[in-house]
Write a protein that holds these residues in place. Structure first.
Motif, PDB file in Angstrom:
ATOM      1  N   LEU A  78      -3.140   2.642   7.513  1.00  8.13           N
ATOM      2  CA  LEU A  78      -2.260   1.667   6.878  1.00  8.13           C
ATOM      3  C   LEU A  78      -1.157   2.353   6.078  1.00  8.13           C
ATOM      4  N   LYS A 125       0.835  -1.204   0.000  1.00  8.66           N
ATOM      5  CA  LYS A 125       0.000   0.000   0.000  1.00  8.66           C
ATOM      6  C   LYS A 125       0.869   1.253   0.000  1.00  8.66           C
ATOM      7  N   THR A 163      -1.534  -5.198   2.492  1.00 14.11           N
ATOM      8  CA  THR A 163      -2.463  -6.240   2.896  1.00 14.11           C
ATOM      9  C   THR A 163      -1.980  -7.597   2.398  1.00 14.11           C
ATOM     10  N   GLY A 221      -5.989 -10.627   3.450  1.00 12.14           N
ATOM     11  CA  GLY A 221      -6.702  -9.404   3.796  1.00 12.14           C
ATOM     12  C   GLY A 221      -6.192  -8.699   5.036  1.00 12.14           C
ATOM     13  N   ASP A 222      -5.342  -9.363   5.809  1.00 12.95           N
ATOM     14  CA  ASP A 222      -4.824  -8.733   7.025  1.00 12.95           C
ATOM     15  C   ASP A 222      -3.937  -7.530   6.687  1.00 12.95           C
ATOM     16  N   PRO A 223      -4.061  -6.414   7.444  1.00 17.50           N
ATOM     17  CA  PRO A 223      -3.157  -5.270   7.262  1.00 17.50           C
ATOM     18  C   PRO A 223      -1.846  -5.513   7.992  1.00 17.50           C
ATOM     19  N   GLU A 267      -1.913 -10.849   0.556  1.00 19.11           N
ATOM     20  CA  GLU A 267      -2.555 -11.232  -0.713  1.00 19.11           C
ATOM     21  C   GLU A 267      -2.523 -12.734  -0.950  1.00 19.11           C
TER      22      GLU A 267
END
Length: 348
Positions: free
Chosen positions: A125, A46, A79, A93-95, A81
């Motif tokens: 994030l 990100k 995140t 999906g976890d940050p 993937e």
């Protein structure tokens, strides 16, 4: 995937692909890294932050020189993937946030699950991408090495830069009396907003005289801990302010000049000089980094520290991002952020 490649050693402030021999190029079809072990995790990046080490590495002036071509970049957030069959700590999906020796200036990066940290709920994030290196460096330096205590006097040079801002905030969390040195009114005002006890603007004041005046007013004898990412003449000048038994944290040399710390004076005044190469802790003391980043993330979640983002750029604006870092225009951290759509170059 999109990735920023260093194909030649050279000036990263030259636009990617802007010349035949430019150091950087943006690849739009670089292979997505594959999971390389049962406990490997692929992260969709990100945000990734720029550090002075990245700038030096592309110039070919850093102590670690990877073979060409390479993808620069160290700390990042994103995140999850994809996960390997042996992964137990994270799910898709976890940050997360982490750091690497190379490779974060790309849309995807692979890391072992042991190297990732869950970003707490409610934390930004994008901002978390600027936490590991800058805040990790200052936390290990001040908390682990200097063992900074409440009531001690901490002097931070280059206090408005990425590591400087983190040192100021961590100093305040520790209960220290924080003196910050910066260049220009905008930076000075920002540092005051962080609750710094005394700010010195080097464009307006003599550092030694200003700090001595503050110490006298507060009936303090001198500086207990010097946090120095700058080097050069400023180091030499501020050594005059150090207490008996003071500690010097050698963080870097943003001035381009390596200072001389006289051993005879260190002996007489019982100074302790700490050289801090934060990245090497991953090899020699990985548990220290693990504990440090966990505590920093808890502080971030509780609002004890906040991450100041000065500028955010796309991958195609890497030259502008590095110029902001090099010219010391930034207050806090400079980031490269990825969107779900293809980035374009700003008109800034």
């Amino acid at each position: 995937m999109e990735a920023l490649l260093c194909r030649n050693l050279g000036d990263p402030t030259v636009r990617p692909d802007g010349a035949e021999n430019s150091a950087l190029t943006v690849s739009t079809a670089y292979p997505i890294p594959q999971l390389n072990s049962p406990t490997a995790v692929r992260v969709r990046v990100k945000a990734t932050s720029l550090n002075f080490a990245n700038y030096l590495q592309i110039l070919g002036k850093y102590q670690e020189k990877p073979p060409l071509p390479f993808i620069p970049g160290s700390d990042y957030s994103g995140t999850v993937e994809a996960v390997g069959p042996g992964v137990t700590k994270f799910k898709i999906g976890d940050p997360v946030c982490s750091f690497a020796a190379l490779g974060s200036f790309a849309q995807f990066i692979v890391a072992d699950e042991s190297e990732l940290f869950l970003v707490p709920e409610g934390c930004d994030l994008v901002a978390a991408g600027a936490l590991p290196v800058a805040y990790g460096t200052s936390h290990v330096a001040l908390v682990h090495r200097a063992q900074l205590r409440a009531g001690q006097v901490l002097l931070v040079l280059g206090a408005a830069g990425g590591v400087g801002v983190s040192a100021v905030q961590i100093g305040k969390v520790c209960g220290a009396i924080v003196i910050a040195v910066a260049r220009g009114d905008e930076k000075a005002q920002f540092l005051k907003s962080l609750g710094v006890d005394h700010v010195v603007d080097v464009l307006k004041e003599n550092v030694t005289e200003s700090v001595k005046g503050f110490l006298k007013t507060k009936k303090l004898k001198g500086v207990d801990v010097l946090y120095d990412p700058v080097g050069g003449k400023l180091t030499k000048e501020t050594m005059k302010l150090l207490n008996w038994g003071a500690q010097i944290l050698v963080i870097g040399f943003a001035s381009g000049e390596v200072p001389v710390i006289p051993a005879n004076i260190a002996l007489v005044k019982n100074w302790t000089v700490h050289g801090l190469y934060w990245g090497s802790y991953k090899i020699y003391r990985p548990h220290v980094l693990q504990d440090s980043l966990k505590e920093l993330l808890s502080w971030l979640a509780r609002g004890l520290i906040t991450i100041k983002i000065s500028h955010t750029f796309s991958l195609y604006e890497a030259d502008i991002a590095f110029a902001a870092l090099k010219d010391r225009k930034a207050i806090g951290k400079v980031l490269i952020a990825f969107d779900d759509h293809k980035a374009t170059r700003s008109k800034l």
